[in-house]
Design a protein around this motif. Structure first.
Motif, mmCIF file in Angstrom:
data_model
loop_
_atom_site.group_PDB
_atom_site.id
_atom_site.type_symbol
_atom_site.label_atom_id
_atom_site.label_comp_id
_atom_site.label_asym_id
_atom_site.label_seq_id
_atom_site.Cartn_x
_atom_site.Cartn_y
_atom_site.Cartn_z
ATOM 1 N N GLY A 22 5.954 1.249 -5.853
ATOM 2 C CA GLY A 22 5.546 0.481 -4.677
ATOM 3 C C GLY A 22 4.789 1.338 -3.685
ATOM 4 O O GLY A 22 3.785 0.911 -3.101
ATOM 5 N N LEU A 23 5.251 2.556 -3.500
ATOM 6 C CA LEU A 23 4.578 3.482 -2.592
ATOM 7 C C LEU A 23 3.170 3.794 -3.096
ATOM 8 O O LEU A 23 2.215 3.823 -2.308
ATOM 9 C CB LEU A 23 5.401 4.763 -2.465
ATOM 10 C CG LEU A 23 5.016 5.746 -1.389
ATOM 11 C CD1 LEU A 23 5.087 5.105 -0.015
ATOM 12 C CD2 LEU A 23 5.925 6.957 -1.446
ATOM 13 N N ALA A 24 3.023 3.976 -4.396
ATOM 14 C CA ALA A 24 1.698 4.238 -4.966
ATOM 15 C C ALA A 24 0.770 3.041 -4.734
ATOM 16 O O ALA A 24 -0.424 3.212 -4.495
ATOM 17 C CB ALA A 24 1.811 4.533 -6.455
ATOM 18 N N ARG A 25 1.336 1.852 -4.768
ATOM 19 C CA ARG A 25 0.516 0.650 -4.587
ATOM 20 C C ARG A 25 0.077 0.457 -3.135
ATOM 21 O O ARG A 25 -1.040 0.014 -2.870
ATOM 22 C CB ARG A 25 1.295 -0.571 -5.056
ATOM 23 C CG ARG A 25 0.502 -1.836 -4.905
ATOM 24 C CD ARG A 25 1.172 -3.016 -5.513
ATOM 25 N NE ARG A 25 0.324 -4.187 -5.320
ATOM 26 C CZ ARG A 25 0.704 -5.407 -5.526
ATOM 27 N NH1 ARG A 25 1.906 -5.656 -5.961
ATOM 28 N NH2 ARG A 25 -0.120 -6.396 -5.310
ATOM 29 N N TYR A 26 0.946 0.754 -2.177
ATOM 30 C CA TYR A 26 0.677 0.407 -0.778
ATOM 31 C C TYR A 26 0.362 1.583 0.142
ATOM 32 O O TYR A 26 0.038 1.365 1.305
ATOM 33 C CB TYR A 26 1.870 -0.375 -0.200
ATOM 34 C CG TYR A 26 2.021 -1.720 -0.844
ATOM 35 C CD1 TYR A 26 1.135 -2.753 -0.565
ATOM 36 C CD2 TYR A 26 3.036 -1.951 -1.765
ATOM 37 C CE1 TYR A 26 1.261 -3.991 -1.173
ATOM 38 C CE2 TYR A 26 3.170 -3.191 -2.377
ATOM 39 C CZ TYR A 26 2.284 -4.204 -2.074
ATOM 40 O OH TYR A 26 2.398 -5.416 -2.689
ATOM 41 N N HIS A 27 0.422 2.811 -0.320
ATOM 42 C CA HIS A 27 0.255 3.941 0.598
ATOM 43 C C HIS A 27 -1.124 3.996 1.249
ATOM 44 O O HIS A 27 -1.260 4.467 2.364
ATOM 45 C CB HIS A 27 0.577 5.261 -0.098
ATOM 46 C CG HIS A 27 -0.494 5.777 -0.988
ATOM 47 N ND1 HIS A 27 -0.737 5.277 -2.251
ATOM 48 C CD2 HIS A 27 -1.414 6.753 -0.791
ATOM 49 C CE1 HIS A 27 -1.739 5.912 -2.784
ATOM 50 N NE2 HIS A 27 -2.173 6.813 -1.923
ATOM 51 N N ARG A 28 -2.154 3.493 0.590
ATOM 52 C CA ARG A 28 -3.498 3.543 1.172
ATOM 53 C C ARG A 28 -3.611 2.733 2.467
ATOM 54 O O ARG A 28 -4.495 3.001 3.290
ATOM 55 C CB ARG A 28 -4.525 3.025 0.164
ATOM 56 C CG ARG A 28 -4.688 3.944 -1.034
ATOM 57 C CD ARG A 28 -5.692 3.397 -2.019
ATOM 58 N NE ARG A 28 -7.008 3.348 -1.419
ATOM 59 C CZ ARG A 28 -8.016 2.659 -1.935
ATOM 60 N NH1 ARG A 28 -7.858 1.966 -3.042
ATOM 61 N NH2 ARG A 28 -9.190 2.650 -1.345
ATOM 62 N N TYR A 29 -2.720 1.767 2.666
ATOM 63 C CA TYR A 29 -2.768 0.942 3.875
ATOM 64 C C TYR A 29 -2.231 1.678 5.104
ATOM 65 O O TYR A 29 -2.320 1.175 6.217
ATOM 66 C CB TYR A 29 -2.014 -0.364 3.660
ATOM 67 C CG TYR A 29 -2.677 -1.218 2.612
ATOM 68 C CD1 TYR A 29 -3.857 -1.901 2.898
ATOM 69 C CD2 TYR A 29 -2.157 -1.312 1.334
ATOM 70 C CE1 TYR A 29 -4.495 -2.662 1.929
ATOM 71 C CE2 TYR A 29 -2.784 -2.076 0.355
ATOM 72 C CZ TYR A 29 -3.948 -2.742 0.669
ATOM 73 O OH TYR A 29 -4.578 -3.487 -0.288
ATOM 74 N N PHE A 30 -1.695 2.874 4.908
ATOM 75 C CA PHE A 30 -1.214 3.696 6.017
ATOM 76 C C PHE A 30 -2.174 4.827 6.342
ATOM 77 O O PHE A 30 -1.960 5.569 7.286
ATOM 78 C CB PHE A 30 0.166 4.273 5.680
ATOM 79 C CG PHE A 30 1.243 3.238 5.637
ATOM 80 C CD1 PHE A 30 1.966 2.926 6.766
ATOM 81 C CD2 PHE A 30 1.502 2.549 4.465
ATOM 82 C CE1 PHE A 30 2.948 1.953 6.729
ATOM 83 C CE2 PHE A 30 2.489 1.576 4.412
ATOM 84 C CZ PHE A 30 3.202 1.279 5.553
#
Length: 117
Positions: free
Chosen positions: A64-72
């Protein structure tokens, strides 16, 4: 706050404490897929709680972190925080417009999908 962004940027699974404070974009991002949440009263039990997180669950959180980290992350072209912010502001503006102007095709705002890169 900033510690959440640092944790995500370094690839760490964020540990959040339940409070009345909302997280960044919590109405769009599924925090439960990449972070752990603990009640502040359970801080003395953190070693036991964290030790009880299975390897399979840690893999799920890292995926999940790999999927959403770019949004931070803000730096283009890799970071998508700017895009997500614009999409969220557009959605808020669309909700704030009077119903009459939303009904007309010319007055309709077309907001981008906040989770499409």
């Amino acid at each position: 706050g900033i510690r959440l962004i640092w944790a995500v940027a370094y690839g760490c699974i964020p540990l959040l404490f339940r409070s009345s404070v909302r997280q960044f974009w919590d109405d769009v991002l599924p925090y439960e897929t990449f972070s752990l949440t603990v009640d502040p009263k359970d801080i003395p039990q953190l070693p036991r709680i964290l030790g009880g997180v299975s390897a399979a669950r840690r893999r799920e959180l890292r995926d999940g972190l790999a999927r959403y980290h770019r949004y931070f992350l803000w730096e283009p072209p890799y970071g998508l925080a700017y895009n997500l912010t614009l999409a969220q502001l557009c959605a808020r503006a669309a909700k704030a417009r009077p119903a009459a102007s939303r009904a007309t095709r010319a007055g309709a705002l077309r907001c981008p999908d906040p989770l499409s890169p």
